[in-house]
Design an enzyme around this catalytic site. Structure first.
Site, PDB file in Angstrom:
ATOM      1  N   HIS A  78       0.818  -1.219   0.000  1.00  0.00           N
ATOM      2  CA  HIS A  78       0.000   0.000   0.000  1.00  0.00           C
ATOM      3  C   HIS A  78       0.852   1.271   0.000  1.00  0.00           C
ATOM      4  O   HIS A  78       0.344   2.353  -0.277  1.00  0.00           O
ATOM      5  CB  HIS A  78      -0.987  -0.007   1.181  1.00  0.00           C
ATOM      6  CG  HIS A  78      -0.383   0.258   2.521  1.00  0.00           C
ATOM      7  ND1 HIS A  78      -0.091  -0.743   3.436  1.00  0.00           N
ATOM      8  CD2 HIS A  78      -0.022   1.410   3.128  1.00  0.00           C
ATOM      9  CE1 HIS A  78       0.414  -0.212   4.533  1.00  0.00           C
ATOM     10  NE2 HIS A  78       0.467   1.097   4.373  1.00  0.00           N
ATOM     11  N   ASP A 127       0.344  -7.712   1.601  1.00  0.00           N
ATOM     12  CA  ASP A 127       0.708  -6.294   1.644  1.00  0.00           C
ATOM     13  C   ASP A 127       2.227  -6.104   1.667  1.00  0.00           C
ATOM     14  O   ASP A 127       2.749  -5.243   2.369  1.00  0.00           O
ATOM     15  CB  ASP A 127       0.080  -5.604   2.860  1.00  0.00           C
ATOM     16  CG  ASP A 127       0.027  -4.085   2.693  1.00  0.00           C
ATOM     17  OD1 ASP A 127       0.285  -3.603   1.578  1.00  0.00           O
ATOM     18  OD2 ASP A 127      -0.242  -3.381   3.682  1.00  0.00           O
ATOM     19  N   SER A 134       4.625   2.659   7.846  1.00  0.00           N
ATOM     20  CA  SER A 134       4.305   1.497   7.013  1.00  0.00           C
ATOM     21  C   SER A 134       5.496   1.100   6.150  1.00  0.00           C
ATOM     22  O   SER A 134       6.086   1.929   5.463  1.00  0.00           O
ATOM     23  CB  SER A 134       3.112   1.805   6.098  1.00  0.00           C
ATOM     24  OG  SER A 134       1.935   1.901   6.833  1.00  0.00           O
TER      25      SER A 134
END
Length: 468
Positions: free
Chosen positions: A120, A150, A226
């Site tokens: 992402h 992911d 992230s």
């Protein structure tokens, strides 16, 4: 005399006010926001006391931080999107292209510049840029992605060998073990926070048919973290920071990371095969608790209950049976379904695992060869399907078809329980036997045409749906 004393006092107060006012004005443009001092006993210092315990116990984070901070990078993702500027463009498409920049973190995992991050973070990128801790900036190449876990792999080319973080064994981490989260939250580069492993094999989507297996930690993680590193006190990579759960969108005490063993397997598959080679044990399983154990008629409350075995699978050929309770796999404790799926996420087709089961009060260790899971996501239908075998088709009374494994969109999620396990035999009245047949039909149809799906449900009834 008294009048003079009063004048002196007034002068002193005026001087203090003047100096204080000057100090405030001189710092007017400061970007630092100071937090007002709390009243005594108006908060509970949970993190403060835990960090003091670490200090008093002689735990030193500096070596791990020094080993990793130079190998965690800032990833910038530039995407181009068209924004409508009038009502006609809003309804019929078009608009002025605009560049939008997102940011996250990444971890250098090899001296030649391979970087692991979250899918992402780099999704839909038209341009990727990586900034190192020494402020050097590189253009990055996208090598491959895996939206299901992911995880994504990118690469930069530098003139010299780069610092990197070695992989640790995420299967061996323990609850209560100290870890560091290294990343770039809110564009604050090279930020290190400390916490402990607070849970393992955490499933955030327990009921949507897509089991997950995250490491949960209380190390502070926010937007921008992230794709960053979760490392142990030896500076080894044990996870890729991926998610938080919060009502506000910011960190509130829990964060989640993809285990390093799973992330490593994903990127090695991408490098070797160009896609991820997933495996299946070949069972239908569920978690246990006191209530359903009583309903089933067993005494076990931990483990994975085998509700069914897929014909022709590794589990079937090895002798696993319906009613078995899986307690361990390769010696690792299996307390719930996400423990099992998390461990299998680090394995490859044809790997052999030792499955310890409880069967009618006896313990058995059964070697099982893992088969490759071949799936395809039909995005227009919101379904994921997989290839099946002759034994399953014969059992369901059909000659051909692919099996629905799960729903993949929010609109279809309400039908997940009823559709899982159904066999699609035709799409647009054309027979399908493999996921390659499905791909061919979907790729060669007209975009605006309706899609007719014929399938056999779990009760053996023939159904047809038309998707528009």
């Amino acid at each position: 005399m008294k009048q003079n004393i009063k004048l002196v006092i007034v002068a002193l107060i005026a001087s203090a006010v003047t100096l204080g006012g000057y100090s405030l004005l001189s710092n007017k443009n400061s970007q630092t926001a100071f937090i007002p001092q709390q009243e005594e006993n108006s908060f509970i210092p949970t993190n403060y006391s835990s960090k003091m315990v670490a200090a008093n116990a002689g735990i030193d984070f500096t070596e791990a931080a020094d080993k990793t901070v130079h190998a965690v990078v800032h990833v910038k993702n530039t995407t181009i999107s068209k924004q409508p500027s009038n009502i006609m463009e809003f309804f019929y498409g078009g608009g002025t292209p605009r560049a939008m920049v997102g940011a996250g973190s990444g971890v250098i995992i090899s001296p030649d510049g391979y970087i692991i991050t979250n899918n992402h973070v780099i999704e839909n990128a038209s341009e990727l840029e990586v900034a190192l801790n020494d402020n050097r900036i590189f253009k990055a190449e996208l090598i491959g992605t895996d939206p299901k876990t992911d995880i994504a792999l990118i690469k930069i080319d530098a003139d010299e060998k780069l610092p990197f973080v070695p992989f640790g064994d995420s299967n061996n981490i323990k609850i209560g073990e100290w870890v560091l989260a290294v990343g770039n939250p809110f564009n604050l580069t090279s930020t290190v926070t400390a916490g402990i492993i607070s849970a393992k094999a955490r499933d955030l989507n327990e009921f949507d048919g897509n089991p997950q297996s995250f490491i949960q930690t209380d190390a502070a993680v926010n937007r921008g973290n992230s794709g960053g590193a979760l490392v142990n006190t030896r500076g080894e990579l044990v996870g890729i920071n991926t998610a938080i759960t919060s009502e506000t969108g910011s960190y509130v005490g829990y964060s989640f990371a993809v285990p390093s063993n799973n992330a490593r397997k994903v990127i090695e598959d991408i490098m070797e095969f160009g896609n991820v080679q997933r495996v299946i044990l070949g069972i239908r399983g569920s978690n246990l608790n006191s209530k359903n154990a009583e309903e089933i008629g067993i005494n076990e409350t931990e483990g994975v209950y085998v509700g069914g075995v897929e014909k022709g699978s590794g589990a079937d050929k090895s002798g696993l049976k319906e009613g078995d309770v899986i307690k361990r796999i390769d010696g690792y404790k299996i307390g719930k379904f996400s423990d099992l799926t998390g461990y299998l996420g680090s394995k490859r087709p044809n790997d052999v695992v030792e499955v310890t089961v409880s069967r009618e009060g006896n313990t058995k260790v059964i070697p099982v060869t893992l088969f490759k899971l071949e799936t395809y996501q039909i995005e227009d239908l919101g379904l994921e399907v997989k290839n099946t075998n002759k034994e399953v088709l014969k059992q369901r009374g059909v000659e051909n078809g692919v099996e629905i494994t799960q729903t993949i969109t929010e609109d279809m999620s309400r039908y997940n329980r009823s559709l899982r396990g159904a066999i699609i035999t035709k799409i647009n009245d054309r027979k399908v036997s493999t996921i390659d047949d499905v791909k061919s039909i979907m790729n060669n149809r007209s975009y605006n045409d309706p899609i007719k799906v014929t399938f056999i449900d779990s009760n053996g009834e023939l159904n047809s749906f038309i998707f528009r």
